[in-house]
Design a protein around this motif. Structure first.
Motif, mmCIF file in Angstrom:
data_model
loop_
_atom_site.group_PDB
_atom_site.id
_atom_site.type_symbol
_atom_site.label_atom_id
_atom_site.label_comp_id
_atom_site.label_asym_id
_atom_site.label_seq_id
_atom_site.Cartn_x
_atom_site.Cartn_y
_atom_site.Cartn_z
ATOM 1 N N ILE A 224 0.907 -1.098 0.017
ATOM 2 C CA ILE A 224 0.038 0.136 0.077
ATOM 3 C C ILE A 224 0.943 1.363 0.003
ATOM 4 C CG2 ILE A 224 -1.485 1.485 1.449
ATOM 5 C CD1 ILE A 224 -3.151 -0.776 0.296
ATOM 6 N N SER B 83 0.498 5.026 0.436
ATOM 7 C CA SER B 83 -0.656 5.763 0.845
ATOM 8 C C SER B 83 -0.621 6.982 0.023
ATOM 9 C CB SER B 83 -0.278 6.009 2.544
ATOM 10 O OG SER B 83 -0.087 4.712 3.008
ATOM 11 N N LYS C 184 -8.646 4.518 1.646
ATOM 12 C CA LYS C 184 -8.776 3.540 2.784
ATOM 13 C C LYS C 184 -9.514 4.126 3.867
ATOM 14 C CE LYS C 184 -5.436 1.646 5.961
ATOM 15 N NZ LYS C 184 -5.656 0.159 6.111
ATOM 16 N N ASP D 51 -10.864 -4.171 6.634
ATOM 17 C CA ASP D 51 -9.825 -4.708 6.089
ATOM 18 C C ASP D 51 -9.794 -4.148 4.692
ATOM 19 O OD1 ASP D 51 -7.623 -6.063 5.253
ATOM 20 O OD2 ASP D 51 -8.251 -7.853 6.166
ATOM 21 N N GLU E 111 -7.123 -3.637 2.745
ATOM 22 C CA GLU E 111 -5.965 -4.387 1.954
ATOM 23 C C GLU E 111 -6.556 -5.535 1.316
ATOM 24 O OE1 GLU E 111 -5.483 -3.030 4.780
ATOM 25 O OE2 GLU E 111 -3.842 -1.618 4.561
ATOM 26 N N TRP F 261 -8.554 -4.263 -1.528
ATOM 27 C CA TRP F 261 -7.776 -3.712 -2.566
ATOM 28 C C TRP F 261 -7.050 -4.597 -3.450
ATOM 29 C CZ3 TRP F 261 -8.188 0.562 -5.075
ATOM 30 C CH2 TRP F 261 -7.098 1.166 -5.836
#
Length: 728
Positions: A623, A625, A697, A706, A708, A711
């Protein structure tokens, strides 16, 4: 009547004007200084390659018995050349497109030796459209005529250069001075006749010659001589790429029999000061200018004014130039190669100088490389829109030393935000920053091609060059561009100091594999040349070479040297270029490297799957950001359905995205689908502010858990793989 006449002397390009005078004219407009610009090169070419011009060429008496077979054939077919030339030029100006069918019939154009290569290239025509094939054949026809001109009319002629040998590494002015004081050539007569008409029409106070290359130098001096002899009250100045690199140490007073001033580096402020000096006799200010004072060559830099920022120099102005008269030619059947010679491009610069500025073979000590100054994406796209309005052309060539990836991204987003339809290409470094997503975004904004320096495909030598890249990195970046549909041209180098024969062979094998994998479409080999202003030229002993010193009175850039390896690198030239020609046409990858050379070479030490293995990379589940997230599709169709399994039911939604060339559909739980559709609608691609991955996010986790897992799920990965979602 104008204050300044800006001239590009013969010859540069046939298909588009060299941009220097347009840049300067754009700046002069911001200062209300009147100017007129001409590209003498295209005007001379059009007069030379006309019915009257060709008739005059064939009227020159030649000794038919003692001339080449090729010239005998061309002379015998002279009536056919005179008959067809005007129509061929109209076709190459895109003003007579129906002639393509006649040209491709292969019984319309007279053919001499340049057409002999057609048997070897017939395979390429299957990939070329009718217009491109006809342009290629018409180009061969012009090159046949050029060969005749070289042999019988003017041995210094060339389509994109004239008397280039007189400007290349001319440490002494003697040879050029001698030719300038000799009889005018056939080309000179045409050039000076056009120049005379322009001066009579414009009546300038100052004539400024932009001399980008050695092949423009002789004509610039010849024109300046004519002005001094016939218009002694008119001042003359020279600037541009050639004086910026070659004439920084000029000492020969005879140069100033032709030019009153020679300016260096950025030309805006030096020219503005020369203009202001025209009406003054004292308190004269100069910026980086050579002139004669007290019978001596002096360098004046006494102005306290600072050079203009790139945002202040205005939009290039192409008015006065005969934009519809330029000639599109195709020398070889390679789509990337044709960008340089086919079609007209508006020229712009994303950033002054080079953001890397470390390569040891490059002139990084000079301002045009050293002073890095990017322009904002908004100003750049404003200038693009202005040029579209004034020229009617939507093609752009960004002529940067190396366009910065972050700025390219912002320019692409600005183009998409304004819904502009443009086509553009530029020069880059093969940076890691060019991810698959960025390359796809650039393609969507209209980027069709990039060119970049691979130089020597050897990691040891790339480190010595301080290129900041590896062969593996180049392979991955070229793959990313290729998969996005962007063509790539690589600049290749051989003969770098300390380079061994083994490294040359291994470099060729790397290049062979890049082409065989289909991730490189075009390239060009050139032999290393040591320049006076590069780290190698400034500190040759650090690179194991010894310069051959000469007295410098005129030009100083390319420096002869001896290499401690003692290798004659020039012997590789033919084999490297012949192999590359084949690879560019997608053939003969299986031929052993030895077969390209007529002398013994060592076997390559590179594994045959080296480039293939460079492209085997794991998915990076990380990730980032601060990545900007781009949602490209507005065409979203949602259809709810119930999924049942073992008496349990779940509400799902099928989301279908209609892209230009395909349809992508994914299934998501209904709530997450509704959230995703809402995100798409709230963050259109043409919005000025882009959401970051961190913001996405946070929004997701206000409702679900969650991020992640979501994604990196298969449905979202499918959207990313198809360019529906880009992470930049």
């Amino acid at each position: 009547m104008k204050d300044l006449l800006l001239i590009t002397p013969p010859f540069t390009q046939l298909n588009t004007p060299y941009p220097a005078t347009a840049y300067i004219k754009g700046f002069l407009n911001t200062k209300n200084i009147s100017s007129y610009q001409i590209d003498l090169g295209i005007e001379v070419i059009l007069e030379l390659f006309s019915k009257d011009g060709i008739r005059r060429i064939f009227a020159k008496a030649i000794d038919l018995k003692n001339t080449s077979e090729n010239s005998q054939r061309i002379f015998a077919l002279r009536d056919e050349y005179i008959k067809t030339i005007d129509q061929v030029i109209l076709f190459l100006q895109n003003r007579n497109p129906t002639l393509a069918r006649q040209i491709c019939s292969m019984n319309f154009l007279p053919e001499a030796s340049r057409f002999n290569q057609l048997d070897d290239m017939e395979f390429a025509f299957g990939n070329m459209g009718l217009q491109d094939k006809a342009k290629h054949l018409a180009t061969l026809y012009l090159e046949d005529l050029s060969d005749y001109i070289l042999e019988h009319i003017d041995s210094d002629f060339g389509f994109s250069r004239y008397a280039e040998r007189l400007g290349k590494s001319a440490n002494s002015f003697d040879e050029l001075y001698l030719k300038l004081n000799s009889d005018q050539t056939f080309i000179d007569e045409i050039t000076l006749k056009i120049l005379h008409k322009k001066i009579e029409m414009v009546q300038p106070k100052l004539v400024c010659f932009s001399v980008p290359f050695p092949g423009n130098l002789y004509s610039a001096f010849r024109c300046a001589k004519y002005i001094k002899e016939n218009y002694p009250h008119v001042k003359t100045a020279m600037g541009g790429g050639f004086p910026n690199t070659e004439l920084r140490e000029v000492k020969d007073k005879r140069v100033f029999e032709f030019f009153d001033f020679i300016t260096l580096d950025d030309g805006e402020l030096p020219l503005e000061l020369l203009y202001e000096n025209l009406d003054k006799s004292e308190n004269l200010e100069f910026k980086r200018t050579f002139l004669i004072e007290n019978d001596e060559v002096v360098y004046k830099n006494n102005s306290t004014k600072h050079d203009y920022k790139q945002a202040q120099v205005g939009t290039p102005d192409y008015s006065d130039l005969q934009l519809d008269q330029y000639i599109s030619v195709i020398e070889i059947a390679n789509p990337m190669h044709s960008l340089w010679s086919d079609g007209r491009w508006n020229k712009l610069t994303m950033a002054h100088g080079c953001y890397w500025g470390k390569c040891t073979f490059c002139d990084i000590s000079l301002d045009y490389i050293k002073i890095y100054e990017p322009i904002s994406a908004k100003i750049l796209v404003d200038r693009m829109e202005e040029l579209i309005q004034t020229t009617g052309e939507t093609g752009f060539h960004f002529v940067d030393e190396a366009a910065p990836p972050a700025l390219m991204r912002e320019v692409a987003l600005e183009i998409l935000r304004r819904n502009l339809i443009v086509t553009w290409w530029t020069n880059i470094r093969f940076e890691k920053s060019f991810t698959k997503d960025l390359c796809f975004l650039l393609k969507l904004s209209g980027c069709v091609a990039v060119s970049g320096g691979l130089e020597v495909a050897s990691d040891r030598l790339l480190k010595l060059i301080d290129k900041g890249i590896s062969v593996e990195q180049v392979a991955q970046v070229t793959r990313n561009f290729t998969e996005a549909g962007v063509m790539i041209h690589a600049y290749l180098m051989y003969g770098y100091p300390t380079q061994t024969i083994q490294e040359t062979v291994d470099s060729l094998e790397m290049v062979r594999q890049l082409f065989e994998m289909g991730i490189l479409q075009s390239g060009f080999w050139h032999q290393f040349a040591m320049t006076a202003h590069s780290p190698v030229g400034l500190n040759p002993e650090e690179f194991g070479i010894t310069p051959i010193k000469q007295e410098i009175l005129f030009a100083n850039n390319d420096i002869d040297f001896t290499d401690r390896t003692g290798i004659d690198h020039s012997k590789f030239s033919f084999g490297l270029k012949k192999s590359l020609f084949n690879y560019m046409h997608g053939i003969n990858f299986e031929i052993p490297l030895q077969d390209w050379f007529d002398f013994k070479i060592p076997k390559t030490t590179i594994h045959p799957d080296y480039i293939h293995d460079c492209l085997l990379e794991e998915d990076n589940f990380v990730i980032k950001s601060n990545s900007k997230i781009i949602f490209l599709s507005k065409n979203v169709i949602a259809e709810n359905y119930i999924k049942t399994k073992k008496q349990n039911s779940w509400a799902y939604t099928r989301i279908t995205f209609h892209l230009k060339t395909n349809v992508v559909a994914i299934d998501l739980e209904q709530e997450k689908a509704e959230w995703l559709i809402k995100v798409f609608s709230e963050n259109p691609v043409d919005s000025s502010k882009k959401i970051t991955l961190q913001q996405l996010k946070i929004q997701f986790e206000e409702i679900f858990e969650d991020f992640e897992l979501f994604w990196f799920s298969k449905p979202i990965q499918k959207l990313k793989d198809n360019g529906v979602i880009l992470s930049l």
